[in-house]
Design an enzyme around this catalytic site. Structure first.
Site, PDB file in Angstrom:
ATOM      1  N   ASN A  24      -4.196   4.852  45.462  1.00  0.00           N
ATOM      2  CA  ASN A  24      -5.424   4.978  44.687  1.00  0.00           C
ATOM      3  C   ASN A  24      -5.357   6.244  43.845  1.00  0.00           C
ATOM      4  OD1 ASN A  24      -6.631   2.693  45.761  1.00  0.00           O
ATOM      5  ND2 ASN A  24      -7.807   3.798  47.283  1.00  0.00           N
ATOM      6  N   ARG A  59      -4.732  -1.944  47.981  1.00  0.00           N
ATOM      7  CA  ARG A  59      -3.470  -1.325  48.374  1.00  0.00           C
ATOM      8  C   ARG A  59      -2.808  -2.098  49.503  1.00  0.00           C
ATOM      9  NH1 ARG A  59      -4.666   4.470  50.026  1.00  0.00           N
ATOM     10  NH2 ARG A  59      -6.470   3.392  50.821  1.00  0.00           N
TER      11      ARG A  59
END
Length: 91
Positions: A38, A20
């Protein structure tokens, strides 16, 4: 150049490897707007939009991700522009 918007999912070893954060860094480097998060099933979901050339660069980067990642699947689909500003990492 025209702006494009892409939404998709990345699967493989993509959580717990800074995927990320690295995605956000790449997006900022290429002046892309959007978000990344996520998912409970182990995938990473993201949306990014920007100039066509930058979107192409992000698509290519997502095929492998950061060094620690092991991307085994990538589903990306163009969609209408969302008008998001900035790029954020969602929790």
């Amino acid at each position: 150049m025209a702006r494009q918007c892409v939404h998709g999912y990345v699967s493989g070893r993509v959580q717990g490897v800074r995927f990320r954060q690295s995605s956000a860094e790449q997006a900022q480097l290429w002046d892309l707007d959007g978000w990344v998060r996520n998912l409970d099933d182990g995938r990473v979901e993201l949306l990014f939009e920007g100039e066509e050339g930058a979107v192409t660069l992000m698509r290519a980067w997502l095929e492998h991700g950061p060094q620690q990642a092991q991307v085994t699947g990538l589903e990306l689909h163009e969609q209408p522009l969302q008008g998001v500003a900035g790029f954020i990492v969602r929790r």
